[in-house]
Design a protein around this motif. Structure first.
Motif, PDB file in Angstrom:
ATOM      1  N   ASP A 187       1.007  -1.223   0.054  1.00  0.00           N
ATOM      2  CA  ASP A 187      -0.075   0.063  -0.104  1.00  0.00           C
ATOM      3  C   ASP A 187       0.607   1.238  -0.023  1.00  0.00           C
ATOM      4  N   ALA A 188       2.218   1.096   0.432  1.00  0.00           N
ATOM      5  CA  ALA A 188       3.121   2.338   0.676  1.00  0.00           C
ATOM      6  C   ALA A 188       3.366   2.715  -0.641  1.00  0.00           C
ATOM      7  N   ARG A 189       3.161   2.152  -1.645  1.00  0.00           N
ATOM      8  CA  ARG A 189       3.426   2.549  -3.157  1.00  0.00           C
ATOM      9  C   ARG A 189       2.283   3.486  -3.539  1.00  0.00           C
ATOM     10  N   HIS A 190       1.259   3.382  -3.042  1.00  0.00           N
ATOM     11  CA  HIS A 190      -0.014   3.921  -3.522  1.00  0.00           C
ATOM     12  C   HIS A 190      -0.360   5.333  -2.927  1.00  0.00           C
ATOM     13  N   ILE A 191      -0.774   6.314  -3.675  1.00  0.00           N
ATOM     14  CA  ILE A 191      -1.479   7.504  -3.227  1.00  0.00           C
ATOM     15  C   ILE A 191      -2.760   7.778  -3.855  1.00  0.00           C
ATOM     16  N   SER A 192      -3.818   7.880  -2.969  1.00  0.00           N
ATOM     17  CA  SER A 192      -5.220   7.988  -3.426  1.00  0.00           C
ATOM     18  C   SER A 192      -5.317   9.306  -4.368  1.00  0.00           C
ATOM     19  N   ALA A 193      -6.007   9.225  -5.566  1.00  0.00           N
ATOM     20  CA  ALA A 193      -6.175  10.200  -6.460  1.00  0.00           C
ATOM     21  C   ALA A 193      -6.639  11.615  -5.805  1.00  0.00           C
ATOM     22  N   TRP A 194      -7.815  11.043  -4.888  1.00  0.00           N
ATOM     23  CA  TRP A 194      -8.643  12.177  -4.301  1.00  0.00           C
ATOM     24  C   TRP A 194      -7.634  13.075  -3.433  1.00  0.00           C
ATOM     25  N   ARG A 195      -6.676  12.410  -2.794  1.00  0.00           N
ATOM     26  CA  ARG A 195      -5.619  13.428  -1.919  1.00  0.00           C
ATOM     27  C   ARG A 195      -4.899  14.332  -2.870  1.00  0.00           C
ATOM     28  N   VAL A 196      -4.689  13.955  -4.136  1.00  0.00           N
ATOM     29  CA  VAL A 196      -3.978  14.744  -5.051  1.00  0.00           C
ATOM     30  C   VAL A 196      -4.965  16.117  -5.235  1.00  0.00           C
ATOM     31  N   LEU A 197      -6.151  15.603  -5.694  1.00  0.00           N
ATOM     32  CA  LEU A 197      -7.057  16.652  -6.105  1.00  0.00           C
ATOM     33  C   LEU A 197      -7.432  17.417  -4.831  1.00  0.00           C
ATOM     34  N   ASP A 198      -7.571  17.072  -3.640  1.00  0.00           N
ATOM     35  CA  ASP A 198      -7.600  17.867  -2.512  1.00  0.00           C
ATOM     36  C   ASP A 198      -6.442  18.712  -2.015  1.00  0.00           C
ATOM     37  N   GLY A 199      -5.533  18.564  -2.789  1.00  0.00           N
ATOM     38  CA  GLY A 199      -4.072  19.245  -2.222  1.00  0.00           C
ATOM     39  C   GLY A 199      -3.617  18.436  -0.945  1.00  0.00           C
ATOM     40  N   ASP A 200      -3.963  17.244  -0.805  1.00  0.00           N
ATOM     41  CA  ASP A 200      -3.559  16.734   0.607  1.00  0.00           C
ATOM     42  C   ASP A 200      -2.243  15.854   0.511  1.00  0.00           C
ATOM     43  N   VAL A 201      -1.342  16.189  -0.151  1.00  0.00           N
ATOM     44  CA  VAL A 201      -0.197  15.514  -0.567  1.00  0.00           C
ATOM     45  C   VAL A 201       0.847  16.247  -0.399  1.00  0.00           C
ATOM     46  N   LYS A 202       1.819  15.688   0.501  1.00  0.00           N
ATOM     47  CA  LYS A 202       3.171  16.580   0.677  1.00  0.00           C
ATOM     48  C   LYS A 202       4.214  16.526  -0.510  1.00  0.00           C
ATOM     49  N   PRO A 203       4.673  17.547  -0.688  1.00  0.00           N
ATOM     50  CA  PRO A 203       5.588  17.641  -1.704  1.00  0.00           C
ATOM     51  C   PRO A 203       6.668  16.664  -1.673  1.00  0.00           C
ATOM     52  N   GLU A 204       7.175  16.315  -0.611  1.00  0.00           N
ATOM     53  CA  GLU A 204       8.239  15.179  -0.404  1.00  0.00           C
ATOM     54  C   GLU A 204       7.796  13.848  -1.031  1.00  0.00           C
ATOM     55  N   GLU A 205       6.337  13.512  -1.105  1.00  0.00           N
ATOM     56  CA  GLU A 205       5.839  12.235  -1.553  1.00  0.00           C
ATOM     57  C   GLU A 205       5.863  12.321  -3.205  1.00  0.00           C
ATOM     58  N   ILE A 206       6.062  13.572  -3.735  1.00  0.00           N
ATOM     59  CA  ILE A 206       5.941  13.494  -5.379  1.00  0.00           C
ATOM     60  C   ILE A 206       7.302  14.181  -5.778  1.00  0.00           C
ATOM     61  N   ALA A 207       7.944  14.971  -5.424  1.00  0.00           N
ATOM     62  CA  ALA A 207       9.120  15.814  -5.906  1.00  0.00           C
ATOM     63  C   ALA A 207      10.206  14.785  -6.220  1.00  0.00           C
ATOM     64  N   GLY A 208      10.643  14.943  -7.512  1.00  0.00           N
ATOM     65  CA  GLY A 208      11.630  13.877  -8.069  1.00  0.00           C
ATOM     66  C   GLY A 208      11.214  12.733  -8.150  1.00  0.00           C
ATOM     67  N   ARG A 209       9.974  12.149  -8.239  1.00  0.00           N
ATOM     68  CA  ARG A 209       9.784  10.755  -8.329  1.00  0.00           C
ATOM     69  C   ARG A 209       8.917  10.585  -9.829  1.00  0.00           C
ATOM     70  N   ILE A 210       9.118   9.389 -10.290  1.00  0.00           N
ATOM     71  CA  ILE A 210       8.349   9.044 -11.314  1.00  0.00           C
ATOM     72  C   ILE A 210       6.796   8.638 -10.850  1.00  0.00           C
ATOM     73  N   ILE A 211       6.025   9.243 -11.422  1.00  0.00           N
ATOM     74  CA  ILE A 211       4.424   9.274 -11.189  1.00  0.00           C
ATOM     75  C   ILE A 211       3.693   8.459 -12.056  1.00  0.00           C
ATOM     76  N   LEU A 212       2.801   7.542 -11.600  1.00  0.00           N
ATOM     77  CA  LEU A 212       1.952   6.516 -12.732  1.00  0.00           C
ATOM     78  C   LEU A 212       0.680   6.743 -12.080  1.00  0.00           C
ATOM     79  N   VAL A 213      -0.058   7.120 -13.131  1.00  0.00           N
ATOM     80  CA  VAL A 213      -1.552   7.357 -12.873  1.00  0.00           C
ATOM     81  C   VAL A 213      -2.470   6.453 -13.236  1.00  0.00           C
ATOM     82  N   GLY A 214      -3.114   5.469 -12.584  1.00  0.00           N
ATOM     83  CA  GLY A 214      -3.950   4.627 -13.073  1.00  0.00           C
ATOM     84  C   GLY A 214      -4.872   4.003 -12.325  1.00  0.00           C
TER      85      GLY A 214
END
Length: 762
Positions: free
Chosen positions: A322-349
């Motif tokens: 589960d640690a590999r996943h971030i719920s899409a609603w969190r991104v849309l709600d702005g509930d994601v910390k920058p360090e979770e995304i910055a510099g990473r390869i993001i796959l949306v599916g």
């Protein structure tokens, strides 16, 4: 010197002795030569079978590969530079059903870009226009003033596809495409906006014939395809068992056009690279001796990825995390910390089960397809390779030949028991070496074929030796039987008494069940449909009985007879039989609700009874069955038939109810019945619930009221019967309605009888 007659006799005797003396060399030769010929024949057959590489061998290979993965999965690194933006059930609940408006996707891409994503791979094709675009919304309304007002209000509102195109253009984005076989409806060269974004360089043999080959590209809308930095194929190539073991990095889309997979393209975009380098056989530094053996590796920026001959990566999976996943609603709600995304390869599916993007892997029955792409990128970045080298097939053949020759020699010189020990030990060493190479070196060498084929060789050799030795012993016994008497020794089985007729008396619980109205059902179906229906029904019911420690005695058309506490001891046999009966009703409900079978709605009756019966091998000397007989068996059968009279699915005898009640099973006394074949009446109970099948409150109260009815009716207490009937009337309908109706009729007869007695007295 002249020899005497006695001297000549001595010489002749010596010659005869030499002639009669066994020649050990000749005897060994007679044994070794046939073994050698058999061994060489089996080796040749084995090599030819392996070269053909039949489907059965491939299946064996995949079984070993899957077991190795399960025993030694790749460890998940929580700091891996890949994250999945999961369109999961919670996101669908919060945002709405899929597909979402393109404006929502654009917002997600913008936020991921602003958070510093190194690349954004969308496992979505976008082949159709946005259904929620302003012009589509107005078009869905009926013509009239309202539609005109809505269309006017939506004038100037940006289209979702346009918004998404802008977001893709400013992001390091990759959009999915789907490769299809050439249908002939469109020239394969007419691709336009779906042309790959990456360049290619080749080293060695041209890769066109090695890569998975397709003829058409089904791409996103032109504006989205042009706006995206990369395009990646979403195709999977599972095995014949639909398990994904390899993932292609590259596809050939016809006419010399190559399309990378989503993972490869996203990794390229993340590095800011412009293309790929495909290295095939006969490239510089590759020794293929002129043979076109396939692709060796694909270079993606800083990463040189070893591949199979068709450009696929042999996957080394981690368990689902589960640690590999971030719920899409969190991104849309702005509930994601920058360090979770910055510099990473993001796959949306999609990861929600209802979106049907699930794939099977060697260690997971079903995981989202986007997670396989994420694991592929993780594997490439971590440099954790799993390879099956070009020389693996040759190595497996060599190992087989060596083992077969070794086992042929072992069978020739050692006793069969010793040869078997040597064979098992050697095969264990082969498997151990293969597993060591898998876990330590990341190399998969299949031990199944060398072990199986050489094991067959060893078996054939030892069997031939055993047959030959037995023939030799028979010849010796036959030869010496003229001179000495032989003793015949008969070896008995471990327990001969089990093969004789007879039985034992023991307490048991017996179950009978059959289908209600089966004769009528049979009249509406032909023989083939009736057979399919009956087999399906019996399969369901048999599974329930066996799952609850029951023994099937026999099938009698649509009826089943089963029992408990034989042949294995079962001290809770009454409770287990009751649980079985209740579970059979559950299974019957599921059977009736099944939508993929056009069977009639089925009802059953079940009778249970407990008593001391005779169980054992019953029949004739020529043929017998393991069965049970006794008076209580007949009672169970009669109880099953009485379920039609009382309108309840399960009736049990008094001892069954007595023994199962302490275990939490709930019964209602239905009646005192004189069943066929019995002179004295017995109490009959309806089973209405148990620990795993609790009855409703109304049904439990109804059961107690029916208990009171039966008791009162037995002594003719009309007052108590009336009270119980009033209680039942207040409850409404239950499964005991037929029983209540019977007692209501008895109550009315008793009342008429009392009134008649009073009138006669007056």
């Amino acid at each position: 010197m002249q020899r005497t007659v006695d001297d000549e006799d001595l010489v002749a005797e010596a010659r005869n002795r030499r002639r009669l003396k066994p020649n050990r060399w000749r005897r060994s030769l007679r044994r070794v030569v046939p073994l050698t010929l058999i061994t060489l024949t089996l080796v040749v057959i084995g090599v030819l079978v392996r070269v053909e590489d039949y489907t059965a061998l491939e299946r064996l290979r995949t079984i070993v590969f899957d077991e190795y993965q399960n025993l030694s999965p790749r460890a998940f690194d929580p700091d891996a530079p890949v994250r999945i933006i999961a369109i999961d059930e919670e996101s669908l609940r919060r945002v709405g059903q899929w597909p979402w408006p393109r404006s929502q996707i654009a917002t997600m891409v913008d936020r991921l870009t602003d958070l510093g994503a190194a690349a954004i791979g969308l496992d979505i094709i976008f082949a159709e226009p946005d259904r929620m675009s302003p012009d589509n919304i107005a078009r869905l309304m009926p013509e009239g003033p309202e539609r005109d007002r809505v269309a006017a209000a939506l004038q100037g509102v940006p289209r979702g596809d346009d918004m998404l195109a802008v977001s893709l253009q400013r992001a390091p984005s990759v959009v999915g495409v789907l490769l299809e076989a050439d249908s002939g409806q469109q020239p394969s060269s007419d691709r336009g906006f779906s042309d790959p974004k990456a360049g290619y360089a080749f080293a060695g043999d041209p890769p066109h014939d090695f890569l998975p080959n397709y003829g058409q590209i089904k791409g996103p809308l032109p504006a989205l395809a042009q706006a995206a930095v990369g395009l990646g194929a979403l195709n999977w190539l599972p095995g014949t068992d639909q398990i994904v073991r390899t993932v292609p990095l590259m596809f050939h889309a016809g006419d010399g056009v190559f399309m990378p997979g989503l993972a490869a393209e996203t990794l390229r975009v993340a590095q800011g690279e412009t293309g790929f380098v495909i290295r095939s056989s006969n490239a510089s530094g590759q020794t293929a001796f002129g043979a076109e053996t396939g692709i060796n590796a694909i270079k993606i920026g800083a990463f040189v990825v070893p591949t199979t001959r068709n450009g696929s990566v042999l996957m080394h999976y981690t368990p689902h995390e589960d640690a590999r996943h971030i719920s899409a609603w969190r991104v849309l709600d702005g509930d994601v910390k920058p360090e979770e995304i910055a510099g990473r390869i993001i796959l949306v599916g999609a990861t929600a089960t209802g979106l049907f993007d699930l794939q099977a892997t060697p260690i997971d029955v079903a995981i989202p397809g986007i997670e396989i792409n994420a694991q592929l990128i993780e594997q490439i970045v971590a440099g954790v390779w799993l390879e099956r080298p070009d020389w693996a097939d040759g190595m497996e053949i060599i190992v087989f030949v060596l083992l077969a020759l070794l086992f042929g020699l072992v069978a020739a010189v050692l006793a069969p028991q010793t040869a078997a020990v040597v064979g098992v030990t050697t095969i264990a060493v082969v498997f151990g070496a293969s597993y060591w190479a898998f876990t330590r070196e990341g190399i998969f060498i299949d031990p199944s074929f060398p072990s199986l084929a050489s094991g067959i060789t060893l078996f054939a050799m030892t069997a031939w030796v055993a047959v030959r030795e037995r023939a030799d012993r028979r010849w010796v016994r036959h030869a010496f039987s003229r001179y000495v008497s032989s003793d015949v020794v008969e070896n008995l089985a471990d327990d001969p008494a089990r093969l004789t007729l007879g039985g034992e008396m023991r307490p048991m619980t017996i179950l009978f069940t059959d289908i209600r109205g089966f004769t009528t059902i049979g009249e509406t179906m032909d023989a083939e449909a009736l057979t399919a229906y009956l087999n399906a029904f019996l399969t369901e019911m048999t599974g329930v009985i066996l799952a609850h420690r029951g023994t099937i005695d026999k099938y009698m058309g649509d009826a089943i007879m089963a029992f408990w506490n034989a042949p294995l001891d079962d001290f809770a046999h009454a409770a287990h039989a009751c649980e079985t009966a209740l579970s059979m009703l559950d299974a019957l409900a599921a059977f009736n609700a099944s939508s993929d079978r056009d069977f009639p709605v089925t009802a059953i009756g079940i009778g249970l009874n407990t008593g001391v019966c005779c169980v054992g091998n019953l029949g004739a000397d020529q043929r017998f069955d393991y069965s049970v007989i006794g008076d209580d068996v007949n009672v169970a059968s009669r109880l099953e038939s009485q379920t039609k009279t009382y309108g309840v699915p399960i009736l049990v005898g008094p001892r069954t109810a007595e023994q199962a009640r302490p275990a939490g099973y709930v019964f209602a006394l239905v009646d005192n019945v004189r069943v066929k074949g019995k002179t004295a009446p017995i109490e009959v109970f309806a089973l209405i619930g148990g620990p795993n099948h609790p009855p409703s409150e109304a049904l439990e109260i109804a059961g107690e009221a029916v208990d009171a009815l039966a008791t009162a009716a037995e002594v003719g207490d009309t007052t108590a019967m009336n009270d119980a009937l009033e209680t039942l009337d207040a409850l409404g309908s239950t499964m005991l309605d037929t029983v209540v109706a019977i007692y209501r009729s008895r109550y009315q007869r008793l009342m008429r009888s009392e009134i008649g007695d009073i009138a006669a007295t007056d």
